[in-house]
Motif scaffolding. Sequence first.
Motif, PDB file in Angstrom:
ATOM      1  N   HIS A  33       0.855  -1.173   0.000  1.00 19.98           N
ATOM      2  CA  HIS A  33       0.000   0.000   0.000  1.00 19.98           C
ATOM      3  C   HIS A  33       0.900   1.234   0.000  1.00 19.98           C
ATOM      4  CE1 HIS A  33      -3.122  -2.800   1.553  1.00 19.98           C
ATOM      5  NE2 HIS A  33      -3.898  -2.010   0.828  1.00 19.98           N
ATOM      6  N   LYS A  34       0.418   2.312  -0.589  1.00 20.99           N
ATOM      7  CA  LYS A  34       1.231   3.521  -0.664  1.00 20.99           C
ATOM      8  C   LYS A  34       1.556   4.064   0.726  1.00 20.99           C
ATOM      9  CE  LYS A  34       1.842   7.841  -2.957  1.00 20.99           C
ATOM     10  NZ  LYS A  34       1.896   8.340  -4.272  1.00 20.99           N
ATOM     11  N   TYR A  35       0.593   3.982   1.648  1.00 21.15           N
ATOM     12  CA  TYR A  35       0.799   4.435   3.027  1.00 21.15           C
ATOM     13  C   TYR A  35       0.490   3.282   3.977  1.00 21.15           C
ATOM     14  CZ  TYR A  35       0.475   8.883   0.624  1.00 21.15           C
ATOM     15  OH  TYR A  35       0.671   9.908  -0.259  1.00 21.15           O
ATOM     16  N   ALA A  36       1.195   3.218   5.099  1.00 20.02           N
ATOM     17  CA  ALA A  36       1.006   2.134   6.064  1.00 20.02           C
ATOM     18  C   ALA A  36      -0.423   2.104   6.606  1.00 20.02           C
ATOM     19  CB  ALA A  36       1.997   2.268   7.208  1.00 20.02           C
ATOM     20  N   ALA A  37      -1.038   3.256   6.759  1.00 18.04           N
ATOM     21  CA  ALA A  37      -2.408   3.312   7.282  1.00 18.04           C
ATOM     22  C   ALA A  37      -3.388   2.625   6.337  1.00 18.04           C
ATOM     23  CB  ALA A  37      -2.822   4.754   7.512  1.00 18.04           C
ATOM     24  N   VAL A  41      -6.833   0.156   6.856  1.00 19.43           N
ATOM     25  CA  VAL A  41      -8.103   0.435   6.196  1.00 19.43           C
ATOM     26  C   VAL A  41      -8.558  -0.779   5.388  1.00 19.43           C
ATOM     27  CG1 VAL A  41      -9.231   1.862   4.440  1.00 19.43           C
ATOM     28  CG2 VAL A  41      -7.728   2.920   6.127  1.00 19.43           C
ATOM     29  N   ALA A  42      -7.637  -1.414   4.663  1.00 18.51           N
ATOM     30  CA  ALA A  42      -7.986  -2.580   3.853  1.00 18.51           C
ATOM     31  C   ALA A  42      -8.434  -3.740   4.739  1.00 18.51           C
ATOM     32  CB  ALA A  42      -6.787  -3.013   3.003  1.00 18.51           C
ATOM     33  N   PRO A  51      -7.710  -3.732  13.525  1.00 20.28           N
ATOM     34  CA  PRO A  51      -6.802  -4.563  14.317  1.00 20.28           C
ATOM     35  C   PRO A  51      -6.945  -4.303  15.819  1.00 20.28           C
ATOM     36  CG  PRO A  51      -5.652  -3.666  12.422  1.00 20.28           C
ATOM     37  CD  PRO A  51      -7.002  -3.018  12.460  1.00 20.28           C
ATOM     38  N   LEU A  52      -7.194  -3.053  16.208  1.00 21.48           N
ATOM     39  CA  LEU A  52      -7.379  -2.733  17.625  1.00 21.48           C
ATOM     40  C   LEU A  52      -8.655  -3.391  18.169  1.00 21.48           C
ATOM     41  CD1 LEU A  52      -6.566  -1.227  20.176  1.00 21.48           C
ATOM     42  CD2 LEU A  52      -7.806   0.768  19.305  1.00 21.48           C
ATOM     43  N   GLN A  53      -9.739  -3.347  17.417  1.00 20.44           N
ATOM     44  CA  GLN A  53     -10.978  -3.993  17.849  1.00 20.44           C
ATOM     45  C   GLN A  53     -10.790  -5.503  18.005  1.00 20.44           C
ATOM     46  OE1 GLN A  53     -13.410  -2.565  14.633  1.00 20.44           O
ATOM     47  NE2 GLN A  53     -14.481  -1.118  15.972  1.00 20.44           N
ATOM     48  N   ARG A  54     -10.048  -6.108  17.080  1.00 22.87           N
ATOM     49  CA  ARG A  54      -9.802  -7.549  17.166  1.00 22.87           C
ATOM     50  C   ARG A  54      -8.996  -7.875  18.405  1.00 22.87           C
ATOM     51  NH1 ARG A  54      -6.964  -7.771  12.609  1.00 22.87           N
ATOM     52  NH2 ARG A  54      -5.692  -9.395  13.503  1.00 22.87           N
TER      53      ARG A  54
END
Length: 59
Positions: A33-37, A41-42, A51-54
Amino acid sequence: MKRCAYCGYVIEGEAKEIAPESGSGARPAAYWHKYAADCVVAETRETGRSPLQRRLSNL
């Protein structure tokens, strides 16, 4: 369709191409991805949870 070599999810939009280590073309180009964020999102789009919710659901 490009998949992120880091997170494994489909890349929508721009991608950063990682040049293959092999000069002979034995290994195909990889993409991130172009940006780590965008990896987060994906993953959220595919799984419905960030990932935090998991991580919090396992506590």
